[in-house]
Design a protein around this motif. Structure first.
Motif, PDB file in Angstrom:
ATOM      1  N   ALA A 174      43.958  49.149  41.393  1.00  0.00           N
ATOM      2  CA  ALA A 174      42.985  48.448  40.558  1.00  0.00           C
ATOM      3  C   ALA A 174      41.698  48.186  41.329  1.00  0.00           C
ATOM      4  N   ALA A 175      41.827  47.770  42.600  1.00  0.00           N
ATOM      5  CA  ALA A 175      40.637  47.498  43.412  1.00  0.00           C
ATOM      6  C   ALA A 175      39.802  48.763  43.597  1.00  0.00           C
ATOM      7  N   LEU A 176      40.465  49.882  43.837  1.00  0.00           N
ATOM      8  CA  LEU A 176      39.741  51.141  44.023  1.00  0.00           C
ATOM      9  C   LEU A 176      39.068  51.575  42.728  1.00  0.00           C
ATOM     10  N   ASN A 177      39.683  51.271  41.603  1.00  0.00           N
ATOM     11  CA  ASN A 177      39.066  51.592  40.319  1.00  0.00           C
ATOM     12  C   ASN A 177      37.844  50.714  40.056  1.00  0.00           C
ATOM     13  N   LEU A 178      37.915  49.448  40.439  1.00  0.00           N
ATOM     14  CA  LEU A 178      36.800  48.533  40.214  1.00  0.00           C
ATOM     15  C   LEU A 178      35.645  48.797  41.173  1.00  0.00           C
ATOM     16  N   TRP A 179      35.969  49.189  42.412  1.00  0.00           N
ATOM     17  CA  TRP A 179      34.944  49.483  43.421  1.00  0.00           C
ATOM     18  C   TRP A 179      35.210  50.882  43.982  1.00  0.00           C
TER      19      TRP A 179
ATOM     20  N   ALA B  57      30.364  40.900  41.796  1.00  0.00           N
ATOM     21  CA  ALA B  57      30.802  41.009  43.187  1.00  0.00           C
ATOM     22  C   ALA B  57      30.923  42.469  43.593  1.00  0.00           C
ATOM     23  N   ARG B  58      30.513  42.765  44.834  1.00  0.00           N
ATOM     24  CA  ARG B  58      30.599  44.124  45.375  1.00  0.00           C
ATOM     25  C   ARG B  58      31.355  44.085  46.692  1.00  0.00           C
TER      26      ARG B  58
ATOM     27  N   GLY C 164      31.847  35.378  54.971  1.00  0.00           N
ATOM     28  CA  GLY C 164      31.500  35.514  53.563  1.00  0.00           C
ATOM     29  C   GLY C 164      32.490  36.346  52.784  1.00  0.00           C
ATOM     30  N   GLY C 165      33.516  36.890  53.470  1.00  0.00           N
ATOM     31  CA  GLY C 165      34.520  37.707  52.806  1.00  0.00           C
ATOM     32  C   GLY C 165      35.448  36.885  51.925  1.00  0.00           C
ATOM     33  N   THR C 166      36.078  37.571  50.995  1.00  0.00           N
ATOM     34  CA  THR C 166      36.946  36.927  50.003  1.00  0.00           C
ATOM     35  C   THR C 166      38.400  37.251  50.280  1.00  0.00           C
ATOM     36  N   LEU C 167      39.235  36.244  50.128  1.00  0.00           N
ATOM     37  CA  LEU C 167      40.682  36.380  50.312  1.00  0.00           C
ATOM     38  C   LEU C 167      41.376  35.913  49.041  1.00  0.00           C
ATOM     39  N   ILE C 168      42.162  36.795  48.439  1.00  0.00           N
ATOM     40  CA  ILE C 168      42.933  36.460  47.243  1.00  0.00           C
ATOM     41  C   ILE C 168      44.384  36.281  47.660  1.00  0.00           C
ATOM     42  N   LEU C 169      44.956  35.105  47.370  1.00  0.00           N
ATOM     43  CA  LEU C 169      46.323  34.793  47.753  1.00  0.00           C
ATOM     44  C   LEU C 169      47.167  34.513  46.516  1.00  0.00           C
ATOM     45  N   ALA C 170      48.379  35.062  46.493  1.00  0.00           N
ATOM     46  CA  ALA C 170      49.309  34.814  45.394  1.00  0.00           C
ATOM     47  C   ALA C 170      50.728  34.982  45.924  1.00  0.00           C
TER      48      ALA C 170
ATOM     49  N   THR D   5      43.785  39.795  37.294  1.00  0.00           N
ATOM     50  CA  THR D   5      42.764  39.093  36.518  1.00  0.00           C
ATOM     51  C   THR D   5      41.656  38.552  37.414  1.00  0.00           C
ATOM     52  N   MET D   6      42.032  38.059  38.598  1.00  0.00           N
ATOM     53  CA  MET D   6      41.040  37.487  39.510  1.00  0.00           C
ATOM     54  C   MET D   6      40.036  38.540  39.970  1.00  0.00           C
ATOM     55  N   ILE D   7      40.517  39.727  40.359  1.00  0.00           N
ATOM     56  CA  ILE D   7      39.571  40.735  40.839  1.00  0.00           C
ATOM     57  C   ILE D   7      38.736  41.298  39.686  1.00  0.00           C
TER      58      ILE D   7
END
Length: 329
Positions: A175-180, A157-158, A261-267, A147-149
């Motif tokens: 999912a990430a490859l599908n979105l970008w 976001a790119r 400026g990079g993004t880190l998603i943690l779970a 959901t976050m990505i």
């Protein structure tokens, strides 16, 4: 006489809801056991926090040491009787997927072969079987990352260079490859079995494998300890759905390969562990930019821009760029 499938045993313990929610964080206590059980928790009585159940499935009959290790996951059952019994011959895929429902988000429909149902229009279906690796999309941590990505994509976001650390089944990398779709994406996991599963799932879902932009590269690695992961740094997006302890330990290394400026998603952390994890990353120059609340929250952090002569330059597609901390591990 009932026919019993060789190597099929089930250990059942009563537990509380709090214990059930904490078991994922303690599963490493079982990692060295043979046979290694598959754990499932469920409510015995609806809406009663004290009436939950832990079922552990084994390929072979567990010995006393293994039973004791599973019991240790459930302190309330320290003195309680256990149920250990052979399981009748049946479809083990069906057992592992019992009660699992498809996950339908704004852009994806995650299902197993047993619960495919009717795929909604306008979404990307992903078939991820429950089985040898974690991350089918049904767990709140995986769903939170997904959901976050999606929300980041919706906000414009790119990302061009993405790493999914602790990929499990590969779902978040897919999912990430599908979105970008033009991004270079790499998926890694410490468990070689998880990487085998990820490769199988990639082929089953038509995800292209390779090391070019628009393809998914694979690496078996503890954290980022792999030449491929080092060469491809710095990343503008890293997803790490692991556990709170390893996330804290990995804070210096994950942030060292993240671009400014990079993004880190943690779970993979419980709500009570979120402050500790966030603090570990703030100390590495990260700021908390977003959070999905819940018992298993998802954190979005962004690397702060730093200034000074210590910034390291690294060649890139657009000429020399700045990659602070790169090469410092």
């Amino acid at each position: 006489m009932e026919q019993v499938l060789s190597g099929s045993w089930k250990l059942t313990l009563n537990c509380t809801r709090a214990e059930a929610e904490s078991i994922s964080a303690d599963e490493f206590a079982l990692a060295m056991l043979e046979p290694m059980p598959a754990l499932m928790t469920s409510e015995r009585v609806a809406d009663d926090a004290d009436q939950w159940q832990l079922d552990a499935y084994f390929e072979d009959k567990p010995d006393d040491q293994t039973v004791a290790a599973v019991r240790a996951l459930v302190p309330s059952a320290a003195e309680a009787d256990i149920t250990l019994q052979p399981v009748d011959e049946q479809d083990w895929v069906t057992i592992s997927q019992e009660g699992i429902e498809p996950v339908h988000t704004s852009r994806f429909y995650v299902h197993t072969s047993a619960n495919r149902g009717e795929i909604p229009q306008g979404v990307r279906p992903l078939r991820i079987e429950a089985g040898r690796a974690f991350g089918t999309g049904q767990h709140e941590t995986t769903l939170g990352c997904l959901t976050m990505i999606e929300r980041m994509k919706a906000s414009g976001a790119r990302f061009h260079n993405i790493a999914d650390v602790g990929t499990g089944t590969g779902l978040l990398a897919f999912a990430a490859l599908n979105l970008w779709p033009a991004a270079a994406v790499v998926a890694s996991d410490i468990d070689p079995v998880a990487m085998e599963v990820t490769e199988e799932n990639a082929k089953a879902n038509g995800v292209p494998l390779g090391r070019l932009p628009g393809q998914l590269a694979l690496a078996t690695a503890a954290g980022i300890d792999h030449p491929l992961l080092h060469r491809r740094a710095p990343y503008d997006l890293i997803i790490a759905n692991i556990l709170a302890g390893p996330l804290v330990e990995l804070a210096p290394r994950l942030t060292s390969v993240l671009a400014e400026g990079g993004t880190l998603i943690l779970a993979g952390l419980l709500d009570r562990q979120a402050a500790t994890v966030a603090t570990a990353y703030r100390r590495q120059g990260m700021r908390l930019a977003g959070r999905m609340a819940g018992e298993w929250p998802t954190l979005r952090l962004v690397k702060r821009t730093r200034y000074g002569i210590g910034r390291v330059r690294r060649p890139g597609p657009d000429g020399p760029g700045l990659a602070p901390g790169f090469g410092s591990w």
